[in-house]
Structures are given as C-alpha cells and as structure tokens.
Write an enzyme that holds these catalytic residues in place. Structure first.
Site, PDB file in Angstrom:
ATOM      1  N   GLU A  68      -8.565  69.457  38.503  1.00  0.00           N
ATOM      2  CA  GLU A  68      -7.560  69.422  39.573  1.00  0.00           C
ATOM      3  C   GLU A  68      -6.703  70.665  39.494  1.00  0.00           C
ATOM      4  O   GLU A  68      -6.285  71.072  38.400  1.00  0.00           O
ATOM      5  CB  GLU A  68      -6.599  68.215  39.439  1.00  0.00           C
ATOM      6  CG  GLU A  68      -7.152  66.915  39.917  1.00  0.00           C
ATOM      7  CD  GLU A  68      -6.155  65.759  39.774  1.00  0.00           C
ATOM      8  OE1 GLU A  68      -4.935  65.975  39.924  1.00  0.00           O
ATOM      9  OE2 GLU A  68      -6.622  64.637  39.509  1.00  0.00           O
ATOM     10  N   GLU A  99      -5.967  61.643  33.310  1.00  0.00           N
ATOM     11  CA  GLU A  99      -4.571  61.848  32.903  1.00  0.00           C
ATOM     12  C   GLU A  99      -3.938  60.659  32.192  1.00  0.00           C
ATOM     13  O   GLU A  99      -2.995  60.045  32.730  1.00  0.00           O
ATOM     14  CB  GLU A  99      -3.697  62.204  34.119  1.00  0.00           C
ATOM     15  CG  GLU A  99      -4.000  63.533  34.756  1.00  0.00           C
ATOM     16  CD  GLU A  99      -2.951  63.947  35.806  1.00  0.00           C
ATOM     17  OE1 GLU A  99      -1.951  63.223  35.974  1.00  0.00           O
ATOM     18  OE2 GLU A  99      -3.133  65.001  36.437  1.00  0.00           O
TER      19      GLU A  99
HETATM   20  C1  GCO Z   1       0.799  62.600  43.398  1.00  0.00           C
HETATM   21  C2  GCO Z   1       0.156  63.242  42.226  1.00  0.00           C
HETATM   22  C3  GCO Z   1      -1.299  62.850  42.184  1.00  0.00           C
HETATM   23  C4  GCO Z   1      -1.984  63.415  41.027  1.00  0.00           C
HETATM   24  C5  GCO Z   1      -3.333  62.864  40.707  1.00  0.00           C
HETATM   25  C6  GCO Z   1      -3.492  63.068  39.247  1.00  0.00           C
HETATM   26  O1  GCO Z   1       1.517  63.274  44.101  1.00  0.00           O
HETATM   27  O2  GCO Z   1       0.579  61.408  43.550  1.00  0.00           O
HETATM   28  O3  GCO Z   1       0.332  64.606  42.221  1.00  0.00           O
HETATM   29  O4  GCO Z   1      -1.899  63.156  43.402  1.00  0.00           O
HETATM   30  O5  GCO Z   1      -2.044  64.798  41.103  1.00  0.00           O
HETATM   31  O6  GCO Z   1      -3.539  61.517  41.018  1.00  0.00           O
HETATM   32  O7  GCO Z   1      -4.783  62.938  38.845  1.00  0.00           O
END
Ligand code: GCO
Length: 450
Positions: free
Chosen positions: A355, A162
């Site tokens: 994800e 990301e």
């Molecule tokens: C959170 C985020 C992460 C991300 C993930 C992305 O709440 O910290 O949603 O968990 O989804 O790190 O790759």
C-alpha cells in the site's frame, strides 16, 4: 527511461473486503465486528453499501485492466466464508471469490490475496477475538479453506494486514472495534496475531502450496524532533513501539528487548508461551509486505503516562513539512531509510509495497473530471523512492497504490478518498481519475520517464 523497473515487476492497486464490498447482508455473509461498530451508534455512514464492489466487481476489474494493472491486492471476508468464524462453509462466499479471482486472471491481473484485513466475524469477538488464543485454530481452518479453494490460482498470499493498526486502533486508542483502551490486551493481541501468522505460514508449507506467503505491516521511520537527548530517546521508543515491535517477530522471531522487558514489567503482557519464539523463528515467511504512507517525528512528552502509549512520547509536526489533508507527512525519502534499516537489523527479505497512496478530499471539475495532481505527485515521488531502494540492492517485487477505487475509510467515512477510480457514492458511478490515467502509463512503461 530514467526510472526503469526490473522485468516482471508487478504494478497494481489494492483494496480490502469491508472497505469496498458492501452487500453486508447478502450471499450468506455473517456479521462482522465492523457491521456492529457502524450500527451500534450513528456515525453518519456505514459499510452497508460501501463502493458496492460485491455487485460491481466485473466493472471494477474492467477499469483495473484499462489502467494497465498486472496485479490487484484484495482481501477476503472471513464472514463470507465462515459466517460464524468457523463451522459450516458458506458456498456462496466461496463462489463470489472464485468468480472474482477468475475474472482477474481472465483479464491478465494477478491476484494478491490478504487473508485477514480486520473484518473479524462478530461471533469470534464474542469469544474473545484475537485475545483468545483458542481462536487461532479457527484462523488456521479458515486459511486452509482458502488455500484449498483458491490456491490453484492465487500465488501471492498475505496472512494479516497491519496488525499494528488493529492493536493500536482496537486496544490502545479505542477507535476501532473492540474499542478498548488496555495496553495489556494490546500486547497480547499483537503476540497472538504473530502466532496466527506463523501457523498459517506453517500450513502453507505443509500443504505444499505454490507461490509465496508474507505479512503486511505498516512500519514507519521515526525521527527525533530535535538533537536533544530526551527527544532522541522518545524517537527510539516510538520506533520500537510502531516499527520494531511488529517487524522483529515476523522477521527473526524476537521482540525488541528493552520494550519487551518494559511491557512485561508494567503490563504483565504479552504472555509468551514456551516454544512460541522458536515457532516464529521456524516458520519464516517468503516476503514482507510494506504499507508505507509517512514518517513520524517524535518528541519527549512531559506527562510520560505509561497507561497511554501516546503519552510516553508525542508526535509533532515539522514546520517545513508537507502534510496531507489528514495531517500525514509526505516523506518519500523515508521509504529507503526504513527498508535499509530493516535489512540491516533483520536481514534481507523480498518486499512488496502493498500500500502507498494519498487520502484527500477530491473535487470534480466542471467537466466531470477529477484532476488529482497532488496524488500523481505523491505516487510519483514514492515510485522514485522505490527505484532508489532497488538500485541499492533492496529486492522490491511489486507496488500497489492504495486504493484502486474510492473506499470506506474506517473512521473517516467517504470523505477521505484514496482511489485511482472515483466513486460517486450516491449513484455508485465510477470514473477513472487523472491519477489513474497517469498510472496506466507507468505500468505500461514499467517505470517513469521523469
Ligand atoms: C483509512 C485507512 C485505510 C488503510 C488501510 C490499511 O483511511 O481507513 O487509511 O484505508 O490505509 O485499510 O490497510
């Protein structure tokens, strides 16, 4: 079976090093930007222990196996391998990931390894981080070390997780390290990350690595809040900023034209050196990893402030929308729309859903069970959406629930839970949630009955 998936489809779940490992001062690990972030002021939580996966990975892998996983997505902590980001290799770090990878394979679980999931060594940030193009050579050396040490057993690799979140979080909203609000820097970091990604793809080919390599993006569909022309323009713009800007360079070596022109005019950024776009075009990856959580609905924003991306358009909620506790719209239909748009605009590319999952405040009932039916519903609906994609000719090769176990949510701490496995953050005890038990049946049946 109503929703049957192709033979050899991969079913698993995912985590990221910093969000689960803990052990931040152990095994010779260097300081990362997130260590600095959590310790520079009291935020009520840190990543020091997280889910203690560093010490409990064997137990966790046993639970993954119990849930029928045939794959697991993890990321490697750069600072465990190179405590300063470059220089001397830390053997203890290599040993840790060697053991982890071997343990997965011994349990019939295919590792899918992300090289960089935001935990940049602090020393590299001190030297300009992603903004400094010279740092890309350290990124390449780090990847080379991973390929040399784990490449015989790992055959699914992703370069960066990301970039949009690092760019938006770190350089637009100022919520992630390095806490900047500077659009010129944001767009430069974004381009540099793309270059780093392509350099690693090139290295992967040069080293004749087995398997496949891709990147993980979090693009999303954006719809206009109304049929008005202004809202439609806002939605197009938001789609450029959140989706096309990240997908186009890694798929076809281009940036969306209107947005690029605007960025260069207004922010003098990104600086794209001669040959960069050709380099991106030449070093094409094997697959695109998609983190899919939600859609956005955009409306015209009166303020129109160009110093803040978020004021050029605004995201609104729809009255009949279904939202998570954190206001993310649950919109599985968007997955097909998104992937179909991507293939129409940029061509075919195999996909992994790297994800997908639901952050929620879970409750433990009087029998000690976590009856997360809302999560089952969320995952089920997305699996159906994924099935529709495959039926319509989109090649999806695997699906990873975010997350395997409850993790540290970067800016929400330990209250936002995603796991198929519950973690009691006081005792660090693990327990498979109802969703984990349900997911086991999906993986065993290679699909859904209803
Ligand atoms: C959170 C985020 C992460 C991300 C993930 C992305 O709440 O910290 O949603 O968990 O989804 O790190 O790759």
């Amino acid at each position: 079976m109503k929703y049957k998936f192709p033979k050899n489809f991969l079913w698993g779940s995912a985590t990221a090093s910093y969000q689960v490992e803990g052990g931040v001062n152990e095994g010779g690990k260097g300081v990362t930007v997130w260590d600095t972030y959590y310790h520079s002021e009291d935020r009520g939580y840190t990543g020091d222990v997280a889910a203690d996966h560093y010490h409990r990975y064997k137990e966790d892998i046993k639970l993954l196996k119990e849930m029928g996983h045939n794959t697991y997505r993890l990321s490697i902590s750069w600072a465990r391998i190179f405590p300063n980001g470059y220089g001397e290799i830390n053997q203890e770090g290599l040993d840790f990931y060697n053991d982890l990878i071997n343990e997965l394979i011994a349990n019939g679980i295919k590792p899918n390894v992300t090289i960089y999931h935001w935990d940049l060594p602090q020393n590299l940030l001190d030297q300009g981080g992603w903004l400094n193009r010279d740092n890309l050579k350290h990124f390449v050396d780090y990847a080379k070390c991973l390929f040399e040490n784990f490449g015989d057993r790992v055959d699914i690799w992703t370069t960066i997780n990301e970039p949009a979140s690092e760019v938006m979080g770190g350089f637009v909203q100022g919520a992630h390290p390095p806490l900047e609000k500077n659009l010129a820097k944001a767009f430069q970091v974004s381009h540099n990350m793309n270059m780093g990604h392509a350099m690693i793809v090139k290295l992967f080919r040069e080293m004749n690595m087995k398997g496949e390599i891709g990147i993980v993006l979090n693009p999303m569909p954006v719809h206009p809040a109304s049929e008005s022309n202004e809202d439609k323009v806002a939605a197009e713009k938001a789609y450029d900023y959140f989706t096309r800007w990240y997908v186009a360079p890694v798929m076809v070596g281009e940036y969306p034209k209107a947005m690029l022109t605007e960025c260069i005019e207004r922010y003098k950024s990104p600086i794209i050196e001669d040959g960069d776009l050709e380099f991106l075009k030449e070093n094409k990856m094997d697959f695109l990893g998609i983190n899919y959580y939600m859609r956005r609905v955009a409306a015209h924003n009166e303020s129109g402030n160009y110093e803040k991306i978020n004021e050029q358009f605004k995201f609104v909620k729809v009255p009949d929308g279904l939202y998570t506790d954190w206001g993310w719209e649950i919109y599985p239909e968007g997955l097909y729309e998104l992937l179909d748009d991507i293939r129409k605009e940029y061509g075919e590319m195999p996909i992994y859903i790297t994800e997908n999952g639901m952050g929620a405040i879970d409750k433990i009932d009087e029998n000690g069970e976590i009856n997360d039916d809302y999560r089952i519903d969320y995952i089920k609906r997305h699996i159906k959406a994924m099935h529709k994609c495959i039926e319509n000719g989109i090649e999806i090769k695997g699906y990873y629930v975010w997350s395997a176990i409850d993790i540290l949510s970067w800016t929400n701490g330990y209250t936002k839970r995603y796991g198929l496995i519950h973690v009691d953050f006081d005792t660090l005890e693990r327990k498979i949630k109802k969703s984990g038990k349900w997911y086991k049946k999906v993986t065993e049946n290679n699909g859904l009955e209803e």
